[in-house]
Design an enzyme around this catalytic site. Structure first.
Site, PDB file in Angstrom:
ATOM      1  N   TYR A 172      57.100 -57.017-112.100  1.00 47.38           N
ATOM      2  CA  TYR A 172      57.324 -55.854-111.247  1.00 47.38           C
ATOM      3  C   TYR A 172      58.812 -55.790-110.952  1.00 47.38           C
ATOM      4  CZ  TYR A 172      52.359 -54.952-110.361  1.00 47.38           C
ATOM      5  OH  TYR A 172      51.035 -54.624-110.495  1.00 47.38           O
ATOM      6  N   GLU A 173      59.221 -54.705-110.326  1.00 47.02           N
ATOM      7  CA  GLU A 173      60.637 -54.497-110.005  1.00 47.02           C
ATOM      8  C   GLU A 173      61.286 -55.742-109.419  1.00 47.02           C
ATOM      9  OE1 GLU A 173      64.307 -53.426-109.227  1.00 47.02           O
ATOM     10  OE2 GLU A 173      63.019 -51.948-110.191  1.00 47.02           O
ATOM     11  N   ARG A 222      46.376 -54.709-129.703  1.00 44.37           N
ATOM     12  CA  ARG A 222      44.919 -54.824-129.577  1.00 44.37           C
ATOM     13  C   ARG A 222      44.224 -53.478-129.770  1.00 44.37           C
ATOM     14  NH1 ARG A 222      46.697 -58.505-125.659  1.00 44.37           N
ATOM     15  NH2 ARG A 222      46.483 -56.984-123.952  1.00 44.37           N
ATOM     16  N   ASN A 278      55.054 -49.266-122.328  1.00 46.50           N
ATOM     17  CA  ASN A 278      55.379 -50.396-121.447  1.00 46.50           C
ATOM     18  C   ASN A 278      54.108 -51.048-120.921  1.00 46.50           C
ATOM     19  OD1 ASN A 278      54.766 -48.217-119.723  1.00 46.50           O
ATOM     20  ND2 ASN A 278      56.130 -48.934-118.100  1.00 46.50           N
ATOM     21  N   PHE A 279      53.104 -51.168-121.818  1.00 42.56           N
ATOM     22  CA  PHE A 279      51.885 -51.900-121.477  1.00 42.56           C
ATOM     23  C   PHE A 279      52.182 -53.397-121.423  1.00 42.56           C
ATOM     24  CE2 PHE A 279      50.159 -48.089-123.710  1.00 42.56           C
ATOM     25  CZ  PHE A 279      49.382 -47.583-122.671  1.00 42.56           C
ATOM     26  N   GLY A 309      85.104 -59.397-106.288  1.00 38.64           N
ATOM     27  CA  GLY A 309      86.013 -59.055-107.371  1.00 38.64           C
ATOM     28  C   GLY A 309      87.443 -59.390-107.020  1.00 38.64           C
ATOM     29  N   GLY A 310      88.352 -58.807-107.772  1.00 38.47           N
ATOM     30  CA  GLY A 310      89.765 -59.098-107.575  1.00 38.47           C
ATOM     31  C   GLY A 310      90.323 -58.518-106.283  1.00 38.47           C
ATOM     32  N   LYS A 367      40.594 -45.901-126.747  1.00 39.70           N
ATOM     33  CA  LYS A 367      39.602 -46.935-127.048  1.00 39.70           C
ATOM     34  C   LYS A 367      38.490 -46.398-127.941  1.00 39.70           C
ATOM     35  CE  LYS A 367      40.459 -49.450-122.732  1.00 39.70           C
ATOM     36  NZ  LYS A 367      39.889 -49.912-121.443  1.00 39.70           N
TER      37      LYS A 367
END
Length: 418
Positions: A146-147, A112, A104-105, A251-252, A83
């Site tokens: 979030y996750e 900015r 990853n902000f 699945g199969g 900043k």
């Protein structure tokens, strides 16, 4: 004809690649840690207060948490207040000397700061700039992710759990670390393309999109529903969306987790019943007559009564410890696996031998156990090194590599720039 140079011993796959790591928490650090394990020089840029996870979920006072140490191995750490005007100047120089920048902000945060993609390209046209966000462009763009939010909106939660219960989150961090792995794929592809074009590029990965990619088979089944019930699912009723189906494989080849003795929370073995496996299973469970019974002999005959089939198997397995069940099933080449608790995984000698459970020395903690690299390259072995202390490499990077003077470094610190 020019011969391809042979890689010399001691070099790594990404040796010489400089990564400016502006990520925090999990999705980004999981990606940059993989890049570091592949040999990249990953410089983690942190605010002077540090990545928030250094102090989250601490098991020991006044040291970096396991949350931080287990996601930031093999990196260097520098601090910088972006900043400030001087901080922006230093960041510009860091961008200029980097091959990859990862952040990853929240949406728009880096813009900015004054570092739009156009500005970053001006500084370094060869840089690969990767961003991890919660969502793509559209109505969800500015939602906080979030996750488990990513699991909820990517198709995982609606299809996880039992038919009569609520949607459930999975224990695997598919929203955070799963997205990190997708980001690594994009970064590596961009670096390879740069060899041909000479240009860097943007790499955007959204957590919702990554989870959806991992839920691909559920979208397969959503389309199959248009043609009738899903026979491989144990559910009795089907609406117009893929239901939760407990531990069914979907699945199969049908599968289920069957109980074992003595009945603890993880005393289960997951069993897959292939057509070729039915006859030996009937012998193991003491019901050999079912192998030839038209009501049970074929997969088509068994599909309508999967619940009953696994009940019969469980009546046998519940009398034996899971490791004995595993041994008996494997003797007949029947696909199966015991449910391993986290304690069992940490103590698993084969995982230690494969360097997937690794003990790492740490200057303040003493040592910690972490998960090693799942990527095993014959010419680029991974040596897991400890996570860095906050600002541990300030002098090494700012003085030794950027050429700042010792006195300026002191002033930067006293002025709150680093």
């Amino acid at each position: 004809m020019t011969e391809t140079p042979i890689r010399t011993a001691g070099t790594k796959a990404l040796e010489g690649i400089r990564v400016l790591d502006m990520t925090h928490v999990q999705s980004g650090p999981s990606a940059t840690q993989l890049l570091a394990w592949l040999g990249a020089d990953v410089v983690k840029l942190e605010a002077p207060t540090g990545d928030i996870t250094r102090g989250q979920l601490r098991d020991l006072p006044d040291v970096d948490s396991l949350y931080f140490t287990m996601l930031n191995c093999n990196k260097r750490s520098i601090t910088l207040n972006t900043k400030t005007e001087r901080g922006k100047e230093i960041l510009t120089e860091l961008i200029r000397r980097s091959d990859v920048m990862v952040e990853n902000f929240g949406p728009g945060a880096v813009d900015r700061m004054g570092f739009t993609w156009d500005r970053i390209q001006e500084i370094n046209p060869r840089i690969v700039y990767a961003s991890i966000k919660g969502f793509g462009e559209g109505p969800y763009t500015n939602f906080k992710a979030y996750e488990v939010v990513a699991q909820a909106m990517g198709g995982s939660m609606s299809t996880t759990g039992f038919e009569d219960g609520p949607p459930l989150a999975t224990g695997a961090q598919i929203g955070d670390s799963g997205t990190g792995i997708h980001a690594v794929a994009g970064i590596l592809a961009a670096l390879l393309q740069r060899e041909n074009t000479g240009r860097g590029q943007r790499v955007n990965v959204a957590m919702q999109h990554a989870v959806l990619n991992l839920c691909r088979v559920k979208l397969r089944d959503q389309q199959r529903l248009a043609h009738g019930p899903l026979a491989e699912y144990p559910n009795d009723d089907f609406g117009d969306e893929v239901p939760r189906s407990g531990n069914a494989s979907g699945g199969g080849q049908p599968g289920w987790a069957v109980k074992c003795a003595p009945g603890g929370p993880n005393d289960y073995v997951y069993v897959i019943v292939q057509p070729v496996g039915w006859q030996p299973i009937t012998e193991l469970i003491g019901r050999p007559e079912l192998a030839g019974d038209p009501e049970w002999a074929t997969p088509e005959a068994r599909l309508p009564k999967l619940n009953k089939m696994f009940q019969l198997i469980e009546e046998w397995s519940a009398t034996l410890p899971k490791w004995e069940v595993l041994e008996r099933l494997n003797a007949h080449n029947i696909p199966c696996g015991p449910i391993l608790s986290t304690k069992e995984i940490v103590e698993d000698e084969s995982l230690v031998a494969n360097e997937m459970v690794v003990t790492v020395p740490h200057p303040e903690r003493g040592e910690f156990v972490t998960v090693g690299s799942p990527l095993k390259l014959s010419d680029s072995p991974v040596d897991v090194a400890t996570s860095p202390l906050l600002g541990e490499h300030n002098e090494e990077v700012y003085v030794g590599e950027l050429g700042l003077g010792d006195e300026e470094l002191r002033l930067l610190k006293s002025n709150g720039v680093i």
